[in-house]
Design a protein around this motif. Structure first.
Motif, mmCIF file in Angstrom:
data_model
loop_
_atom_site.group_PDB
_atom_site.id
_atom_site.type_symbol
_atom_site.label_atom_id
_atom_site.label_comp_id
_atom_site.label_asym_id
_atom_site.label_seq_id
_atom_site.Cartn_x
_atom_site.Cartn_y
_atom_site.Cartn_z
ATOM 1 N N UNK A 79 -13.773 13.926 1.645
ATOM 2 C CA UNK A 79 -12.532 13.602 0.941
ATOM 3 C C UNK A 79 -11.833 12.460 1.666
ATOM 4 N N UNK A 80 -11.461 11.444 0.914
ATOM 5 C CA UNK A 80 -10.818 10.281 1.524
ATOM 6 C C UNK A 80 -9.357 10.570 1.843
ATOM 7 N N UNK A 81 -8.777 9.706 2.672
ATOM 8 C CA UNK A 81 -7.381 9.826 3.089
ATOM 9 C C UNK A 81 -6.644 8.541 2.771
ATOM 10 N N UNK A 82 -5.318 8.634 2.619
ATOM 11 C CA UNK A 82 -4.518 7.429 2.423
ATOM 12 C C UNK A 82 -4.600 6.506 3.636
ATOM 13 N N UNK A 83 -4.871 7.099 4.796
ATOM 14 C CA UNK A 83 -4.994 6.288 6.014
ATOM 15 C C UNK A 83 -6.218 5.374 5.959
ATOM 16 N N UNK A 84 -7.181 5.684 5.074
ATOM 17 C CA UNK A 84 -8.346 4.822 4.916
ATOM 18 C C UNK A 84 -8.008 3.561 4.135
ATOM 19 N N UNK A 85 -6.892 3.589 3.375
ATOM 20 C CA UNK A 85 -6.478 2.418 2.609
ATOM 21 C C UNK A 85 -5.836 1.392 3.541
ATOM 22 N N UNK A 86 -5.984 0.152 3.164
ATOM 23 C CA UNK A 86 -5.313 -0.909 3.918
ATOM 24 C C UNK A 86 -3.906 -1.091 3.366
ATOM 25 N N UNK A 87 -3.025 -0.189 3.781
ATOM 26 C CA UNK A 87 -1.651 -0.227 3.293
ATOM 27 C C UNK A 87 -0.694 -0.532 4.433
ATOM 28 N N UNK A 88 0.458 -1.040 4.067
ATOM 29 C CA UNK A 88 1.451 -1.465 5.054
ATOM 30 C C UNK A 88 2.076 -0.251 5.732
ATOM 31 N N UNK A 89 2.678 -0.512 6.887
ATOM 32 C CA UNK A 89 3.326 0.563 7.645
ATOM 33 C C UNK A 89 4.478 1.208 6.881
ATOM 34 N N UNK A 90 5.354 0.448 6.199
ATOM 35 C CA UNK A 90 6.418 1.102 5.424
ATOM 36 C C UNK A 90 5.879 2.064 4.368
ATOM 37 N N UNK A 91 4.797 1.680 3.692
ATOM 38 C CA UNK A 91 4.199 2.578 2.697
ATOM 39 C C UNK A 91 3.586 3.807 3.364
ATOM 40 N N UNK A 92 2.956 3.594 4.482
ATOM 41 C CA UNK A 92 2.330 4.708 5.201
ATOM 42 C C UNK A 92 3.385 5.730 5.627
ATOM 43 N N UNK A 93 4.521 5.215 6.090
ATOM 44 C CA UNK A 93 5.606 6.109 6.507
ATOM 45 C C UNK A 93 6.187 6.873 5.306
ATOM 46 N N UNK A 94 6.295 6.185 4.169
ATOM 47 C CA UNK A 94 6.822 6.844 2.974
ATOM 48 C C UNK A 94 5.890 7.957 2.507
ATOM 49 N N UNK A 95 4.584 7.716 2.561
ATOM 50 C CA UNK A 95 3.610 8.736 2.176
ATOM 51 C C UNK A 95 3.677 9.941 3.112
ATOM 52 N N UNK A 96 3.890 9.690 4.399
ATOM 53 C CA UNK A 96 4.029 10.789 5.359
ATOM 54 C C UNK A 96 5.262 11.629 5.054
ATOM 55 N N UNK A 97 6.359 10.964 4.698
ATOM 56 C CA UNK A 97 7.579 11.702 4.340
ATOM 57 C C UNK A 97 7.356 12.583 3.119
ATOM 58 N N UNK A 98 6.531 12.103 2.187
ATOM 59 C CA UNK A 98 6.241 12.862 0.968
ATOM 60 C C UNK A 98 5.183 13.936 1.194
ATOM 61 N N UNK A 99 4.577 13.943 2.370
ATOM 62 C CA UNK A 99 3.552 14.926 2.683
ATOM 63 C C UNK A 99 2.237 14.688 1.969
ATOM 64 N N UNK A 100 1.970 13.423 1.615
ATOM 65 C CA UNK A 100 0.739 13.082 0.892
ATOM 66 C C UNK A 100 -0.296 12.516 1.857
ATOM 67 N N UNK A 101 -1.479 13.115 1.852
ATOM 68 C CA UNK A 101 -2.553 12.663 2.733
ATOM 69 C C UNK A 101 -3.789 12.209 1.955
ATOM 70 N N UNK A 102 -4.116 12.949 0.890
ATOM 71 C CA UNK A 102 -5.352 12.682 0.144
ATOM 72 C C UNK A 102 -5.043 12.069 -1.214
ATOM 73 N N UNK A 103 -5.615 10.917 -1.525
ATOM 74 C CA UNK A 103 -5.411 10.323 -2.849
ATOM 75 C C UNK A 103 -6.190 11.078 -3.915
ATOM 76 N N UNK A 104 -5.689 11.054 -5.139
ATOM 77 C CA UNK A 104 -6.433 11.621 -6.266
ATOM 78 C C UNK A 104 -7.546 10.631 -6.642
ATOM 79 N N UNK A 105 -8.529 11.056 -7.429
ATOM 80 C CA UNK A 105 -9.616 10.141 -7.816
ATOM 81 C C UNK A 105 -9.136 8.849 -8.477
#
Length: 449
Positions: free
Chosen positions: A1-27
């Protein structure tokens, strides 16, 4: 199962996803991210509840640089006012640590306030097609800076009759832009729209329309009429522990209001209603109260069948069978979200049996039919819509031309108006005749002695 951390996303987006408790993207999020980031035109076909909103918001926000540009660079169009509010909220959550200005505009509210907000400048505009078109015509919104166009639930927009606004907006947008479209169904109208306006489209298909979601248990009851359906609902909804958050779909506004009145006698403090005749504030308040758990039961029409992300819905009850089989899928997709279990219940009468068969044929799935509980009273009282209508066969509403007498044709010919064009003044002048002189009373008397 992939993780959002595998995406090449910016630090502000990464922090926002952590606040939302999201780790795994949907298909759909996993497949859409690299394609949207590449700048290609994208069409995503995915069932409702699969995370389509984040599928386009993540790559868009990731590639949106800071700018003081007054005019929007991203345009997102959705079919309903509730979806505008939801997409704005989701954008604000993801853009929490970034300097992103987002504005939602929709009908039913004061357009002057929206003009003032647009004048202050924004990066992203989320709008319904009709209000967007009105603002463009009023020169309150300029689209010359739009780099990315998103059309969410495009099949619903076309069903609602927004083709005129969509095609006119396409003509006003810059030709060099990225088009991103998401739909739950690939209809002929959607395919035509893609063919006419987009080039080099890359399609992403996650689930075929009509595929039943595995985590939704589907049940049904054969019920003879409206008021017996009400009795069955009252019986089922007494169990507040099992039916802790229930969404009830009704085919039209009149039936929704009638059902609301009937259920209010038993669940007045737990009940709310939404349809297009309700004011925007009333609709938003009902959604908030239902989502927060203040109200346990929400009665609605298909205005709620798409896009809205309401959590923890235990049951979706189809009070009647939707006319189009695809709408059944959109309705039941409100439950069983985020890989949680859900239950859908379909109530059908003898007249609706054919529509139920069409749903089962579309899904290639047989919906289990349960016996009506003994405690449920079967009544014979019918609503106005259910009552048989008496047709006078000897007095039809439409009469063939051959059956009309000669007198009718003579009168019709006499009264037939011919549009000759021009002003009505021409007829008045002909009737009263224009004077040959301008007040010369002696005209014609000269030379007579």
């Amino acid at each position: 199962m992939s993780l959002f951390t595998d995406f090449k996303i910016s630090t502000p987006l990464r922090n926002a996803l952590e606040d939302l408790g999201l780790e795994n993207p949907t298909p759909v999020q996993e497949q859409a991210f690299p394609v949207v980031m590449s700048g290609k035109d994208v069409v995503g076909i995915a069932q409702t509840g699969t995370g389509k909103t984040f599928a386009y918001l993540l790559p868009i926000l990731n590639s949106l640089p800071f700018s003081k540009e007054k005019h929007p660079r991203v345009l997102i169009m959705v079919p309903t006012r509730e979806l505008v509010v939801q997409v704005v909220e989701e954008t604000e959550k993801l853009g929490k640590y970034a300097s992103v200005r987002v504005l939602g505009v929709y009908g039913g509210t004061n357009m002057n306030r929206q003009k003032e907000a647009l004048a202050e400048g924004t990066d992203i505009v989320v709008s319904t097609p009709a209000r967007l078109y009105d603002l463009v015509l009023a020169r309150a919104l300029q689209l010359k800076s739009v780099k990315k166009l998103v059309i969410d639930e495009v099949d619903v927009m076309l069903d609602l009759g927004f083709r005129f606004q969509l095609t006119n907006i396409f003509e006003l947008l810059p030709t060099r832009r990225q088009n991103i479209m998401f739909s739950a169904t690939m209809t002929d109208d959607v395919d035509t729209l893609i063919h006419d306006f987009f080039t080099g489209v890359e399609k992403i298909s996650i689930a075929v329309s009509g595929t039943p979601l595995e985590n939704i248990k589907q049940l049904s009851y054969a019920v003879p009429n409206f008021y017996t359906k009400v009795n069955l609902l009252v019986h089922l909804l007494q169990d507040s522990e099992a039916y802790h958050k229930v969404l009830i779909f009704v085919s039209n506004k009149r039936s929704a209001d009638l059902l609301f009145r009937e259920l209010s006698e038993f669940f007045s403090e737990e009940l709310c209603i939404i349809h297009s005749n309700k004011t925007q504030n009333y609709r938003l308040r009902s959604i908030q109260q239902f989502d927060s758990g203040k109200n346990r039961i929400l009665v609605t029409t298909d205005v709620m069948a798409r896009g809205l992300d309401l959590t923890e819905i235990s049951h979706v009850i189809n009070f009647d069978v939707p006319r189009y089989p695809e709408n059944y899928m959109h309705r039941i997709g409100r439950t069983g979200r985020a890989e949680k279990e859900g239950t859908s219940i379909l109530l059908f009468s003898d007249k609706e049996k054919e529509d139920k068969d069409a749903i089962e044929q579309l899904m290639s799935y047989q919906i289990e039919v349960l016996n009506l509980p003994e405690e449920v009273k079967v009544v014979t009282q019918l609503t106005y819509d259910e009552q048989p209508k008496h047709i006078e066969h000897d007095n039809p509403l439409k009469i063939n031309e051959e059956e009309r007498g000669a007198g009718f044709h003579e009168k019709s010919e006499k009264n037939r108006k011919v549009n000759q064009g021009g002003s009505y003044r021409r007829i008045i002048e002909k009737k009263y005749k224009k004077p040959k002189t301008r007040g010369d009373k002696n005209f014609g008397k000269r030379g007579k002695k």
